[in-house]
Design an enzyme around this catalytic site. Structure first.
Site, short mmCIF file in Angstrom:
data_model
loop_
_atom_site.label_atom_id
_atom_site.label_comp_id
_atom_site.label_asym_id
_atom_site.label_seq_id
_atom_site.Cartn_x
_atom_site.Cartn_y
_atom_site.Cartn_z
N ALA A 144 0.84 -1.21 0.00
CA ALA A 144 0.00 0.00 0.00
C ALA A 144 0.87 1.25 0.00
CB ALA A 144 -0.93 0.00 1.21
N TYR A 145 1.90 1.26 0.83
CA TYR A 145 2.80 2.41 0.88
C TYR A 145 3.48 2.61 -0.48
CZ TYR A 145 6.44 5.58 2.56
OH TYR A 145 7.27 6.66 2.74
N SER A 146 4.00 1.54 -1.06
CA SER A 146 4.69 1.63 -2.34
C SER A 146 3.76 2.13 -3.43
CB SER A 146 5.26 0.25 -2.72
OG SER A 146 6.19 -0.21 -1.76
N SER A 148 0.91 3.79 -3.12
CA SER A 148 0.43 5.17 -2.88
C SER A 148 1.51 6.18 -3.26
CB SER A 148 0.01 5.35 -1.42
OG SER A 148 1.11 5.24 -0.52
#
Length: 238
Positions: A144-146, A148
């Site tokens: 999710a971090y990557s 986003s």
């Protein structure tokens, strides 16, 4: 190195500015003569700051639009963000995926969308979005971090081109890991993995990222837009 009065007469809005990278950038702009308004959701952290503040949830598009019109910044730095859990894509909780994207990407869009008309009307502006090396390369166990942060890079490139003839620039910074309170949201295994990928063998510093942000926010960066700047200690390959 502090450049005296570089931002005299300029007003900056820094999201997520009560701590971490956002706070470092806010303090640097203020030290260089700018007027700074820090946006954050943490009321206690805001109360401890010696600068103008606004408690705001930047995932609320209507609140962002109203606040941006009132603040009318010359400089916008979007630094608010979270890491989300460290786990594989197939085990990643849907509600956490949505939560990460809401703050890391949607809120950046809301802020950029609201700031662009304000700056276009002035004929001058600087938008700086804090992305991540994870958005370029993809970190395992951080889908999710990557994703986003990859979205932030794409948004920056798109908006930079749209504003290219307006006097307003839009750029992003993609740091490798910088040791701030955001590390508290990560597993030690993930922290060790991130450091192992950095050829310099160390994490970045807040001052290093603030230095790049301030250059991008200055008059000197007038011919630079739609670009994502690597600050990864040699990790980035593109």
């Amino acid at each position: 190195m502090i450049i005296e009065n570089r931002f005299a007469g300029r007003k900056a809005v820094i999201t997520g500015g009560a701590a971490g990278l956002g706070h470092g950038i806010a303090a640097r702009i203020k030290a260089e003569g700018g007027t700074v308004e820090v946006w954050d959701i943490n009321a206690d952290a805001l109360a401890a700051l010696d600068m103008d503040t606004r408690q705001i949830d930047v995932t609320d598009a209507d609140a962002v639009s109203a606040a941006m019109l009132e603040a009318a910044p010359d400089i916008l730095v979007c630094s608010a963000g979270i890491t989300g859990p460290n786990t594989t894509t197939w085990d990643y909780p849907v509600d956490e995926w949505l939560k990460v994207h809401d703050l890391n990407l949607n809120a950046v869009f809301y802020c950029n969308r609201a700031a662009a008309p304000v700056m276009r009307a002035k004929g001058w502006g600087r938008i700086i979005n804090i992305a991540s090396i994870a958005g370029k390369e993809g970190n395992p166990n951080a889908p999710a971090y990557s994703a986003s942060k990859a979205g932030v890079i794409g948004l920056t490139k798109s908006l930079g081109k749209e504003l290219a003839t307006s006097g307003v620039t839009c750029n992003a910074i993609a740091p490798a890991a910088v040791r701030t309170a955001i590390f508290d949201q990560m597993t030690q295994e993930h922290i060790d993995f991130m450091q192992s990928k950095i050829p310099m063998g160390r994490f970045g510093t807040v001052d290093e990222i603030a230095g790049m942000a301030c250059w991008l926010a200055s008059d000197e960066a007038s011919f630079t837009t739609g670009f994502c700047f690597d600050q990864s200690g040699g990790r980035a390959t593109a």
